[in-house]
Write a protein that holds these residues in place. Structure first.
Motif, PDB file in Angstrom:
ATOM      1  N   PRO A  64       0.808  -1.222   0.000  1.00 38.68           N
ATOM      2  CA  PRO A  64       0.000   0.000   0.000  1.00 38.68           C
ATOM      3  C   PRO A  64       0.839   1.270   0.000  1.00 38.68           C
ATOM      4  N   GLY A  65       2.120   1.157   0.303  1.00 44.30           N
ATOM      5  CA  GLY A  65       2.973   2.341   0.381  1.00 44.30           C
ATOM      6  C   GLY A  65       4.234   2.204  -0.445  1.00 44.30           C
ATOM      7  N   LYS A  66       5.219   2.996  -0.081  1.00 43.81           N
ATOM      8  CA  LYS A  66       6.487   3.039  -0.810  1.00 43.81           C
ATOM      9  C   LYS A  66       7.481   2.023  -0.253  1.00 43.81           C
TER      10      LYS A  66
ATOM     11  N   HIS B  30      12.970  -2.495   2.192  1.00 42.03           N
ATOM     12  CA  HIS B  30      12.322  -2.359   3.492  1.00 42.03           C
ATOM     13  C   HIS B  30      10.972  -1.693   3.268  1.00 42.03           C
ATOM     14  N   CYS B  31       9.928  -2.233   3.886  1.00 39.63           N
ATOM     15  CA  CYS B  31       8.588  -1.679   3.655  1.00 39.63           C
ATOM     16  C   CYS B  31       7.646  -2.143   4.760  1.00 39.63           C
ATOM     17  N   ILE B  32       6.450  -1.584   4.745  1.00 36.46           N
ATOM     18  CA  ILE B  32       5.385  -1.991   5.662  1.00 36.46           C
ATOM     19  C   ILE B  32       4.207  -2.447   4.812  1.00 36.46           C
ATOM     20  N   ASP B  33       3.711  -3.653   5.072  1.00 32.31           N
ATOM     21  CA  ASP B  33       2.653  -4.208   4.225  1.00 32.31           C
ATOM     22  C   ASP B  33       1.269  -3.743   4.682  1.00 32.31           C
TER      23      ASP B  33
ATOM     24  N   SER C  73      -0.568   0.653  -4.826  1.00 34.53           N
ATOM     25  CA  SER C  73      -1.323   0.016  -3.754  1.00 34.53           C
ATOM     26  C   SER C  73      -2.268  -1.052  -4.249  1.00 34.53           C
ATOM     27  N   GLY C  74      -2.646  -0.962  -5.495  1.00 33.34           N
ATOM     28  CA  GLY C  74      -3.608  -1.933  -6.014  1.00 33.34           C
ATOM     29  C   GLY C  74      -4.999  -1.700  -5.496  1.00 33.34           C
ATOM     30  N   ASN C  75      -5.232  -0.566  -4.828  1.00 34.04           N
ATOM     31  CA  ASN C  75      -6.548  -0.313  -4.233  1.00 34.04           C
ATOM     32  C   ASN C  75      -7.627  -0.128  -5.290  1.00 34.04           C
TER      33      ASN C  75
ATOM     34  N   SER D 268      -1.664   8.345   7.769  1.00 33.63           N
ATOM     35  CA  SER D 268      -1.287   6.939   7.935  1.00 33.63           C
ATOM     36  C   SER D 268      -0.475   6.446   6.738  1.00 33.63           C
ATOM     37  N   THR D 269      -0.795   6.922   5.542  1.00 33.26           N
ATOM     38  CA  THR D 269       0.012   6.581   4.364  1.00 33.26           C
ATOM     39  C   THR D 269       1.418   7.139   4.505  1.00 33.26           C
TER      40      THR D 269
END
Length: 647
Positions: A193-195, A217-220, A532-534, A592-593
Motif C-alpha cells: 500500500p505504500g512506498k 524495506h517496507c510496511i505491508d 497500492s492496487g486499491n 497513515s500513508t
C-alpha cells in the motif's frame, strides 16, 4: 530316543505372523521355524508373537519371497498404515545386507506401487530433492556436500529409494527454489500500500571479491515491517560511481519498484553521496516523478555505521593505552603465581570485584570496551603491582587511566544506543531520534572539555556526526513526530539543548518539512505510483479523494492538524507503533500513508549479529567459490525462506 518333530497345524492361530513360520513340537516344547531362513525361535503359546514379528523385520532372506505386510500390534489404530522398504545396508563387513524399514505414510504422497518383489511406500523423490536444496540454502551448507561419500552412505542407509543428486543437480534445484520464491516476493512488493526504502551493503568474498547487497524495506497492508534482499551482485572494484548507480537502477527496474522508491540508506562515504545523487536525478527525470516532495527524505545514512566510525575514532585515540592494558592483562595471566600476586594487590587496595580480566576481540569494537571496563576496576591493583613484580613494566600512568576511563564511558553510551537499534528484529524509524540526540549532546559536551585530549577527539568525532546530522536529522525528527507518544514535544525538548537560541528556527524547519511531506502524500494519494492496487479492490477511491478535496473548507482541520493537537498517547514499554497506526488509519487516512512510508525507512541497516563488527560482512568461503548468479540465488532465497519461517 529323542522326540520326533511334529508339524503343528497353525491355521487356527489368529496372528498372521504364522504365515511366515512353521510351528513344530518337540515333545513338550514348541519351536517356531522361519520359512525363509530356517531360524528357530520359541513357539510356545506363552511367548507371544512380538519376537517373531521382530525377526521378520530383520530377516535377510525374506526379501526373496513375496512380502506380506505385517499386522500392526494389538491396540494400534486400524487406520495406521505401514509398509516395508528394502534398504541396502553394510557398516562393518562391506557386504550387502537387506533390512526392512517401516515407513510412515506421507500426508500428500502418491499411492504405493510395486516393482518386482519390492513394495515402495509413499515416497516422493522430487519432494526430498527440494527439501535437501532448501536445507542447503537455509543453513549455508556447501553444495559439494551432495557428492561426499559420507553423505551418500548416510542417505542410502536412511532412505535407499532416494536418488542421489549431483552438484549440478542440487544447484539446479536451488535455482528453481530461488525463482519460485522470487515470484512470491515480487507479488508481495506489487501489492504494497505504500512506498519502498532500499538499503545497500558491501560484502567481501574469497580473494577480496566484493558483493553489493540490495535490500528492500517496507510496511505491508497488515502493518507488518518487511525486509527482503532483492539482489546480491558481484561488483568489479574498478566500477565507477556511474556504473554502480546504473547497476542499482537496473535492479530497481528488474523488480519494477523504481516508481515506488521512497529512500535509500547507505554507509557514510563520499562514493555513496554521488551514487545517491545520480539515482535521485534519474528518478526525477523519469516520465513521472514519483518522488514525494522531490525526494526530500531520499538520502539516509546508516546510524549504526556512524556509531561504529565514532567508536573506532575513540579507540584509535587511546590505542597506546589500550596496548598497555592488553600487555598488563597478558602478564597477569601468564602464570598462576603472577595471578595470585595480582589478587593480593587487589585485596590490599580493597577491590572486591567479581569481574574477571579478559582480552578483547580485534574484530568487534564492543569487546575492547568490555576489556577496558574490567581493567579499570583493577587499575589500583595494576598500579601497585610494579612494586612487587619487577618484570611488569607495561602499567599505564594515572593520566592514561583517566583517558581510558573517559573513552570507556563514551563507548558505553555508543553500545547502549547500538543495542537499542538492534534490540528487536523489526525496529521502526521512530526510535532513533532520542538516541541520536543523546549522542549529539554528549559530543557537544566533549568539545567544551578543558582537557585538550578529550576536546580535540570530540571535535574530530563531531565532524563526522555533523555530516550525518545534516543528511538525516529531518528524517529522524519526522519519524519521531509520527510516534503518538512524542509528536512535536520531543523535538521541542531536544532542540533547545542542541541548538540553544537557534532552536525556534530549527523547530520551524522540521514543522514546515512535516507539512510539505503531508501535502505531498495528499497530492499523490491514490495514484498508480503508490502501487497500492486499491483501484482494483475499491472503485470508489477516486470518489473518496474527490470528497476529501471538496470538503476542505477554511475551518476544516487536516489529518495532520488533528493528530498534532490531540493529547499524547501514554508512554509505555509495550507500545507497538505499527499496531497504533493500523487501528487509527480510518481517522488519519493521509497521515497513515505517510507513516507507512516513513516508519519503514531503515535508519540503520545493520543486523544484531554484526552490529559491532569492525569490517565488511564476509560471504561464506564455500559459497564464494560458486558462480555469481548461484551466489545471488542462494543469498536471496535464504533470506526469503528465513523470513517466512520466522513469520
Amino acid at each position: 530316543m529323542e522326540d520326533e518333530p511334529v508339524l503343528v497345524d497353525s491355521s487356527r492361530l489368529k496372528s498372521v505372523v504364522w504365515k511366515d513360520f512353521d510351528r513344530i513340537r518337540f515333545g513338550d516344547t514348541c519351536v517356531a521355524v522361519c520359512k525363509h531362513c530356517q531360524k528357530k525361535l520359541s513357539g510356545s503359546s506363552t511367548s507371544g508373537t512380538s519376537h517373531l514379528r521382530n525377526h521378520l523385520v530383520r530377516c535377510r532372506r525374506r526379501l526373496n519371497h513375496d512380502i506380506v505386510p505385517l499386522v500392526t500390534a494389538k491396540g494400534k489404530k486400524k487406520e495406521a498404515t505401514v509398509a516395508i522398504a528394502a534398504v541396502s545396508f553394510d557398516q562393518e563387513q562391506q557386504t550387502s545386507e537387506v533390512a526392512n524399514i517401516v515407513q510412515p505414510k506421507y500426508e500428500h504422497a502418491h499411492s504405493n506401487y510395486v516393482t518386482g518383489n519390492l513394495v515402495k511406500s509413499n515416497f516422493d523423490n522430487k519432494r526430498s530433492r527440494f527439501d535437501l536444496a532448501r536445507m542447503i540454502i537455509l543453513h549455508g551448507y556447501p553444495l559439494q556436500m551432495v557428492e561426499d561419500v559420507g553423505f551418500k552412505i548416510f542417505v542410502r542407509n536412511l532412505q535407499p529409494l532416494f536418488e542421489l543428486v549431483t552438484f549440478d543437480g542440487v544447484e539446479g534445484d536451488c535455482m528453481q527454489i530461488y525463482h519460485k520464491e522470487k515470484q512470491k516476493v515480487s507479488d508481495m512488493l506489487d501489492k504494497l500500500p505504500g512506498k519502498i526504502s532500499l538499503s545497500a551493503d558491501m560484502w567481501t568474498g574469497k580473494g577480496d571479491a566484493k558483493y553489493l547487497c540490495l535490500t528492500a524495506h517496507c510496511i505491508d497492508d497488515e502493518w507488518q515491517l518487511k525486509k527482503k534482499i532483492l539482489n546480491f551482485l558481484l561488483v568489479d572494484p574498478s566500477h565507477t560511481e556511474d556504473m554502480l548507480s546504473d547497476v542499482i537502477m537496473m535492479s530497481l527496474m528488474e523488480w519494477d519498484i523504481d516508481r515506488k522508491l521512497f529512500s535509500m540508506t547507505f554507509d557514510s562515504c563520499p562514493t555513496y553521496d554521488n551514487i545517491i545523487c545520480k539515482i535521485r536525478d534519474q528518478l526525477r527525470l523519469s516520465q513521472n516523478n514519483f518522488l514525494i516532495c522531490d525526494g526530500q527524505l531520499f538520502e539516509v545514512r546508516c546510524a549504526a555505521n556512524l556509531i561504529k566510525n565514532m567508536a573506532q575514532d575513540a579507540l584509535e585515540a587511546v590505542s597506546e593505552v589500550t596496548d598497555k592494558i592488553r600487555e598488563s592483562i597478558r602478564h597477569v595471566k601468564s602464570s598462576q603465581g603472577t595471578q595470585e600476586k595480582f589478587n593480593e594487590m587487589a585485596q590490599l587496595v580493597g577491590i572486591n570485584s567479581q569481574k574477571c580480566l579478559c582480552l578483547d576481540n580485534s574484530l568487534q569494537w564492543n569487546s575492547t570496551y568490555f576489556m577496558l571496563d574490567m581493567a579499570l576496576e583493577f587499575k589500583d591493583a595494576f598500579s601497585l603491582l610494579p612494586e612487587h613484580d619487577s618484570v611488569y613494566t607495561s602499567c599505564p600512568s594515572y593520566e592514561e587511566w583517566d583517558r581510558a576511563s573517559a573513552i570507556a564511558s563514551y563507548l558505553k553510551l555508543l553500545i547502549e544506543v547500538s543495542n537499542v537499534f538492534t534490540g528487536s528484529k523489526h525496529v521502526t524509524a521512530n526510535i532513533y531520534f532520542p538516541e541520536i540526540c543523546e549522542i549529539h549532546m554528549q559530543l557537544i559536551g566533549w568539545c567544551h572539555k578543558s582537557d585538550e585530549f578529550i576536546s580535540s577527539l570530540g571535535m574530530k568525532m563531531k565532524t563526522k556526526f555533523d555530516d550525518y546530522w545534516k543528511k538525516c536529522s529531518l528524517a529522524l525528527a519526522i519519524a519521531a513526530i509520527l510516534d503518538p507518544r512524542f509528536k512535536m514535544k520531543l523535538i521541542e525538548y531536544y532542540y533547545p539543548q542542541i541548538y540553544g537560541n537557534s532552536a525556534p528556527e530549527c523547530i520551524d524547519i522540521v514543522s514546515n518539512c512535516m507539512k510539505a511531506l503531508y501535502n505531498g502524500h495528499l497530492a499523490s494519494d491514490g495514484q498508480a505510483g503508490d502501487g497500492s492496487g486499491n483501484d482494483s479492490r475499491d472503485r470508489l477511491i477516486g470518489f473518496d479523494r474527490f470528497l476529501h478535496e471538496t470538503s476542505q473548507g477554511p475551518n476544516v482541520k487536516s489529518d495532520l492538524d488533528k493528530y498534532l493537537e490531540e493529547p499524547l498517547f501514554p508512554r509505555n514499554m509495550e507500545f507497538n507503533i505499527l499496531n497504533w497506526w493500523k487501528v487509527h488509519t480510518p481517522r488519519y487516512p493521509i497521515l497513515s500513508t505517510m507513516a507507512l512510508n516513513i516508519l519503514g525507512i531503515p535508519m540503520s541497516k545493520v543486523t544484531s549479529d554484526s552490529a559491532f563488527d569492525v569490517g565488511d560482512r564476509v560471504l561464506d568461503p564455500y559459497w564464494s567459490l560458486l558462480r555469481s548468479n548461484t551466489v545471488q540465488a542462494l543469498m536471496c532465497a535464504r533470506d526469503w525462506m528465513q523470513n517466512d519461517s520466522e513469520g
